[in-house]
Design an enzyme around this catalytic site. Structure first.
Site, short mmCIF file in Angstrom:
data_model
loop_
_atom_site.label_atom_id
_atom_site.label_comp_id
_atom_site.label_asym_id
_atom_site.label_seq_id
_atom_site.Cartn_x
_atom_site.Cartn_y
_atom_site.Cartn_z
N ARG A 20 0.83 -1.22 0.00
CA ARG A 20 0.00 0.00 0.00
C ARG A 20 0.85 1.26 0.00
NH1 ARG A 20 -4.96 -1.97 3.94
NH2 ARG A 20 -6.31 -2.59 2.22
N LYS A 43 -22.75 -16.59 1.07
CA LYS A 43 -24.17 -16.34 1.32
C LYS A 43 -24.82 -15.35 0.36
CE LYS A 43 -24.25 -17.28 6.24
NZ LYS A 43 -24.52 -16.69 7.55
N GLY A 62 -11.88 -9.70 -0.70
CA GLY A 62 -10.78 -10.28 0.07
C GLY A 62 -10.47 -11.72 -0.30
N GLY A 87 -14.39 -3.33 0.80
CA GLY A 87 -15.74 -2.77 0.92
C GLY A 87 -16.08 -1.75 -0.15
#
Ligand code: ADP
Ligand code: MG
Length: 392
Positions: free
Chosen positions: A36, A193, A350, A373
């Site tokens: 990063r 899910k 991820g 996210g």
């Protein structure tokens, strides 16, 4: 969505508050992965080359509005200096006179923005304070752009603002995959899910030509259609939602691809006995843990027929062999087609990113998003406040 880049602004003599993601993993006081940090270098160098002064704003860990010494950005300063090859001046609290007195090629690193709860509350006083430290705002932290915080969103309304090079690269890649893509477009959505990815599925069926549903969430769709899945992970109460997605897809002209064959086992552990069966033949005491080879063959045909692929979620329980087989095989097909210039491939999430690395396919993808996210919210069709604020 309109947003400015570094090419749209003049930086000479300007102090540029630059929001970055340097939330790197550490062991003790050593940074264990500098990826990063290394990635912000083009933006920092570009600002300095054009006569601007860089003041870095960033969060580090989750201090939840309190001062937590282990989460001080001072621990990151040495790695930052090494990566940039420049002196980095760390300041607990920025001071305009002190910043102005520094030579123009000095890089200033401001303490963890999340050491006050005003950051996540997007308190205008914090945005004001930060804005008073500089002349312009550069956002290079796509991964934090889905949160409207003082240092990502509030500040952008107070200063002339633009996207940094990394943010620009990510936005262009995502735009090329879902904004104005080369068609046909296939989306692969897998993972555990349906309930966590309902918005994602709902958005994608209106935008893509083919939607591949894999992983545990495929089981939920199978159950909804009356197919027995034994002891598989499945959300039986999500049936109506699944049928609703299928109907929406049909109305939008999006072809849904569910597994045609399955890999089942009685236990979820390495080396467990497994077998390949037709999709409707899952024994009552077994679990579906991966898609079978006939499904991979079908996906290969779909990938070959498409020009753009966007992927989130593995096709099986890839953490344990042999249940990584379908994910690995499909990833390698996508990597191969991308290498040959036949496919634009974008992936994020991820577990997806680690599955693609495990398959040795990540390097060949057109773009791999590490934004977590923010990538998912963007795929869901949401407006990211940190990006929207760069419009003016
Ligand atoms: P990402 O992090 O890329 O967004 P998810 O977290 O949604 O992906 O999904 C990854 C998880 O889904 C993995 O832990 C994987 O083991 C699980 N998974 C995939 N297929 C199955 C399956 N058939 N049964 C149980 N778990 C599954
Ligand atoms: Mg995950």
């Amino acid at each position: 969505m309109a947003w400015k880049t570094m090419d749209d602004v003049a930086l000479a003599g300007k102090t540029v508050l630059t929001r970055v993601d340097i939330n790197v993993p550490m062991e003790g006081d050593k940074v264990t992965d500098t990826t990063r940090i290394d990635k912000i270098k083009p933006t920092v160098e570009d600002i300095i080359a054009r006569g601007g002064k860089v003041v870095l704003l960033a969060h580090f860990g989750r201090p939840k509005g309190k001062i937590v010494p282990e989460m001080s950005l001072r621990h990151v300063q040495p790695a930052l200096e090494a990566s940039l090859g420049r002196k980095v001046v760390f300041v607990e609290r920025p001071d305009r006179a002190m910043i102005d007195a520094l030579p123009s090629d000095a890089v200033v690193l401001v303490e963890n923005t999340r050491f006050t709860d005003m950051e996540e509350a997007n308190d205008p006083r914090m945005a004001q304070f930060l804005a008073s430290m500089g002349d312009m705002f550069c956002n290079d932290a796509f991964s934090a752009a889905h949160r409207a915080h003082a240092s990502t969103e509030g500040i952008a309304h107070l200063l002339p603002s633009f996207a940094g090079r990394l943010m620009e690269e990510e936005l262009r890649a995502l735009e090329a995959a879902l904004g104005t893509p080369q068609r046909p477009v296939v989306a692969v959505v897998g993972g555990a899910k349906v309930s966590t990815k309902l918005e994602l599925l709902g958005n994608l069926v209106t935008k893509v030509d083919h939607l591949v549903i894999g992983g545990g969430m495929a089981n939920t769709f199978l159950v909804a259609q009356g197919v027995e899945v034994g002891k598989s992970l499945a959300e039986r109460d999500m049936g109506p939602m699944a049928l609703d997605i299928l109907a929406k897809a049909k109305a939008a002209g999006c072809t849904i691809h569910l597994p045609v064959d399955i890999v089942v086992a009685r236990e979820f552990k390495a080396g467990a006995a497994s077998e390949v069966l037709p999709v409707a033949a899952c024994p009552a005491d077994a679990m579906i843990l991966d898609a079978g080879p006939a499904t991979v063959t079908e996906l290969t045909r779909v990938f070959e027929a498409c020009k753009t692929l966007i992927w989130n979620g593995p096709l099986g329980a890839f953490e344990i062999t042999p249940f990584d087989a379908a994910t690995t095989a499909a990833a390698q097909v996508a990597a191969h087609l991308t290498r040959e210039g036949k496919l634009i491939s974008v992936a994020g999430g991820g577990d997806t990113v680690s599955a693609l690395h495990q398959a040795g396919a990540a390097g060949d993808f057109t773009f791999i998003s590490t934004a977590g996210g923010a990538f998912l919210e963007w795929m869901e069709g949401k407006i990211l406040p940190g990006v929207a604020a760069l419009g003016g």
